[in-house]
Write a protein that holds these residues in place. Structure first.
Motif, mmCIF file in Angstrom:
data_model
loop_
_atom_site.group_PDB
_atom_site.id
_atom_site.type_symbol
_atom_site.label_atom_id
_atom_site.label_comp_id
_atom_site.label_asym_id
_atom_site.label_seq_id
_atom_site.Cartn_x
_atom_site.Cartn_y
_atom_site.Cartn_z
ATOM 1 N N HIS A 125 51.970 27.320 71.346
ATOM 2 C CA HIS A 125 53.398 27.649 71.354
ATOM 3 C C HIS A 125 54.016 27.301 72.699
ATOM 4 O O HIS A 125 55.096 26.681 72.755
ATOM 5 N N VAL B 127 57.066 24.618 73.809
ATOM 6 C CA VAL B 127 58.300 24.957 74.518
ATOM 7 C C VAL B 127 58.508 24.014 75.700
ATOM 8 O O VAL B 127 59.597 23.450 75.896
ATOM 9 N N ARG C 59 59.564 20.345 75.053
ATOM 10 C CA ARG C 59 60.959 20.096 74.681
ATOM 11 C C ARG C 59 61.823 19.715 75.873
ATOM 12 O O ARG C 59 62.929 19.187 75.687
ATOM 13 N N SER D 150 62.124 30.262 76.632
ATOM 14 C CA SER D 150 62.674 29.254 75.723
ATOM 15 C C SER D 150 62.938 27.965 76.492
ATOM 16 O O SER D 150 62.995 27.955 77.728
ATOM 17 N N GLU E 229 65.715 26.578 76.612
ATOM 18 C CA GLU E 229 67.003 26.793 77.287
ATOM 19 C C GLU E 229 66.795 27.480 78.638
ATOM 20 O O GLU E 229 67.473 27.161 79.616
ATOM 21 N N ASP E 230 65.867 28.435 78.698
ATOM 22 C CA ASP E 230 65.547 29.074 79.974
ATOM 23 C C ASP E 230 65.053 28.039 80.982
ATOM 24 O O ASP E 230 65.448 28.050 82.160
ATOM 25 N N GLY F 14 62.230 36.054 79.606
ATOM 26 C CA GLY F 14 61.037 35.218 79.512
ATOM 27 C C GLY F 14 60.438 34.835 80.845
ATOM 28 O O GLY F 14 59.230 34.619 80.949
#
Length: 202
Positions: free
Chosen positions: A37, A41, A44, A110, A112-113, A181
């Motif tokens: 996972h 992330v 990406r 994420s 985005e983070d 996160g």
């Protein structure tokens, strides 16, 4: 979303002692092993293969990453602690790119983070190490400028980021990033249960 030309190092070599008999990085998150996972992330946001540093239960971690596109590097000195894994990753990473060094047990992070952290780094002093900060708490991952990589490997007794960033604050900048996160590691059965229940594992 466009990807950044940044090298990513994910640390996945630890002994996972606080989780008990289970290796936390192999526990399921969204139907995938946690480390798989996390690589997804990070993949990406980078145009390069994610570098994963293994150690404890390396064959199992490698099997969990089969087909992910990750570059796997084994740290034979993993039992000596996280600094050796950071050093192993630094040596394996491209020399001319900024480095994003993260942990394999932060599934609340994420893409985005990560983009927010990279944006903060690019908007600040690109020659300094960028560290997330919230309520005086340091987070992960951190961004290392390419020019500082060699400095992190100078001390063979204590390579890596932790000692260097505290000994050389002139090379560090903190960014106020509040996303949970950055600050939530899944280290214990209680934290993993909280993750599955939708609560904060902090």
């Amino acid at each position: 979303m466009p990807k950044h030309d940044v090298a990513v190092i994910v640390l996945a070599a630890g002994l996972s002692r606080r989780m008990g008999a289970r290796n936390k990085l192999l526990l399921p998150v969204g139907g995938l092993p946690m480390i798989r996972h996390m690589v997804g992330v990070y993949a990406r946001i980078t145009a390069r293969p994610v570098i994963v540093v293994t150690g404890h239960e390396a064959p199992e971690i490698e099997a969990a990453l089969a087909g992910s596109g990750a570059d796997i590097v084994f740290n034979r000195d993993y039992a000596q602690g996280q600094p050796t894994s950071v050093a192993c990753g630094l040596r394996a990473a491209p020399a001319d790119l900024p480095l994003l060094i993260g942990l394999g047990d932060q599934p609340l992070l994420s893409a985005e983070d990560l983009r927010a952290l990279i944006a903060a780094h690019l908007a600040g002093d690109r020659d300094r190490i960028s560290i997330p900060l919230h309520n005086d708490r340091r987070g992960n991952p951190i961004v290392i400028p390419a020019a500082l990589r060699a400095r992190l490997l100078e001390d063979p007794a204590s390579p890596g980021c932790k000692k260097f960033t505290r000994a050389h604050p002139e090379h560090v900048q903190f960014h106020p990033l509040s996303a949970p996160g950055f600050y939530a590691d899944i280290d214990t059965p209680e934290a993993y249960d909280a993750l599955n229940e939708g609560a904060s594992p902090c």
